[in-house]
Design an enzyme around this catalytic site. Sequence first.
Site, PDB file in Angstrom:
ATOM      1  N   HIS A 217      -3.257 -30.493 -17.044  1.00 28.52           N
ATOM      2  CA  HIS A 217      -3.145 -29.696 -18.266  1.00 28.52           C
ATOM      3  C   HIS A 217      -4.339 -28.754 -18.458  1.00 28.52           C
ATOM      4  CE1 HIS A 217      -1.884 -29.536 -22.752  1.00 28.52           C
ATOM      5  NE2 HIS A 217      -2.717 -28.555 -22.488  1.00 28.52           N
TER       6      HIS A 217
ATOM      7  N   HIS B 158      -6.800 -23.713 -20.233  1.00 30.42           N
ATOM      8  CA  HIS B 158      -6.003 -24.122 -19.065  1.00 30.42           C
ATOM      9  C   HIS B 158      -6.667 -23.566 -17.797  1.00 30.42           C
ATOM     10  CE1 HIS B 158      -2.154 -24.655 -21.744  1.00 30.42           C
ATOM     11  NE2 HIS B 158      -3.138 -25.474 -22.060  1.00 30.42           N
TER      12      HIS B 158
ATOM     13  N   GLU C 146      -2.996 -28.444 -31.303  1.00 26.20           N
ATOM     14  CA  GLU C 146      -3.968 -29.480 -30.928  1.00 26.20           C
ATOM     15  C   GLU C 146      -4.978 -29.743 -32.046  1.00 26.20           C
ATOM     16  OE1 GLU C 146      -3.241 -31.119 -28.424  1.00 26.20           O
ATOM     17  OE2 GLU C 146      -2.282 -29.830 -26.946  1.00 26.20           O
TER      18      GLU C 146
ATOM     19  N   GLU D  85     -26.815 -26.062 -10.143  1.00 24.34           N
ATOM     20  CA  GLU D  85     -27.076 -26.003 -11.590  1.00 24.34           C
ATOM     21  C   GLU D  85     -26.195 -26.978 -12.378  1.00 24.34           C
ATOM     22  OE1 GLU D  85     -26.026 -22.496 -13.740  1.00 24.34           O
ATOM     23  OE2 GLU D  85     -23.993 -22.491 -12.977  1.00 24.34           O
TER      24      GLU D  85
ATOM     25  N   HIS E 183     -10.466 -25.503 -25.917  1.00 29.93           N
ATOM     26  CA  HIS E 183      -9.484 -26.017 -24.960  1.00 29.93           C
ATOM     27  C   HIS E 183      -8.933 -24.858 -24.143  1.00 29.93           C
ATOM     28  CE1 HIS E 183      -6.072 -27.952 -23.158  1.00 29.93           C
ATOM     29  NE2 HIS E 183      -5.185 -27.311 -23.908  1.00 29.93           N
TER      30      HIS E 183
HETATM   31  O1  2HA Z   1      -0.230 -24.123 -26.184  1.00 27.59           O
HETATM   32  O2  2HA Z   1      -2.711 -25.344 -24.920  1.00 27.59           O
HETATM   33  O3  2HA Z   1      -2.225 -27.886 -25.351  1.00 27.59           O
HETATM   34  C1  2HA Z   1      -1.430 -24.555 -26.672  1.00 27.59           C
HETATM   35  C2  2HA Z   1      -1.934 -25.599 -25.799  1.00 27.59           C
HETATM   36  C3  2HA Z   1      -1.467 -26.968 -26.031  1.00 27.59           C
HETATM   37 ZN    ZN Z   2      -3.139 -26.886 -23.565  1.00 23.39          ZN
END
Ligand code: 2HA
Ligand code: ZN
Length: 276
Positions: free
Chosen positions: A211, A142, A116, A170, A140
């Site tokens: 995602h 998940h 990414e 909050e 980032h």
């Molecule tokens: O595997 O999270 O979006 C890495 C990620 C791709």
């Molecule tokens: Zn991801």
Amino acid sequence: MKILDSKFVKAFVKMADDGFKQGWHERNGGNLSYRIKADEVESIRSRLNAPGEWTSIGAGVPGLAGEFFLVTGSGKYFRNIIVDPEVCIAIIELDEKGENYRIRWGLVEGGTPTSELPTHLMNHEVKKRVTEGKHRVIYHAHTTNVIALTFVLPLTDEVFTRELWEMATECPVVFPDGVGVIGWMVPGGREIAVETSRLMEKYDVAIWAHHGMFCSGEDFDLTFGLMHTVEKSAEILTKVLAMNPAKLQTITDENFRDLAKAFRVNLPERFLYKKD
Ligand code: 2HA
Ligand code: ZN
């Protein structure tokens, strides 16, 4: 200074491990990047590797020309970062046009920066501009509950912001600008990077349907704390929806206006719409 002993590398590794412990990084899921300060680059410069080949970023980021970043490696597992950081993370340098990168440290068993990278760097470019250089961390993850919500809530910034704000007092103080949402897209490329960086003009949080989430912040604590707060709120919402989607009581639009006054935050009116 030994690269592994520098404060920003330690904080990066700790944050990655904190995220893994939250359950946000199954297998190689998620990625993290930090825009290294000029004095931090100087403190480690003598320990960087001789420059190797330039590789295309896959997106142009002229606003970041010449900067150095600490990033997670593509395919690397967050759970292994604390065990062997030199294998899992890298310091990269951008060229004078912001079109190519080269690895200057880390990934000692081979590999490339996060898949990414275009989204990370385009987000950094926007945030560097709109925060006058203050934001340095893009994260980032998940996040389970936010992902679950993208199956049952309309994918609009207004609905996600309002519903997440309502779940914990909050929340509007922690993310007063709200959150942005984009529908499902192919990850890893320039297109999703462009859409995400557009959201980062207005928000510090961007949700990728089905995602995960991207957060931006000034430092590791603030960025992790933001991700944690949004995901905690999403967890409460998934519980409420599972117990009884018709709330008996909640924080109302008027309550939010009172909160905004008391905490001196600006809450955009478009999130404070009347509900039936
Ligand atoms: O595997 O999270 O979006 C890495 C990620 C791709
Ligand atoms: Zn991801």
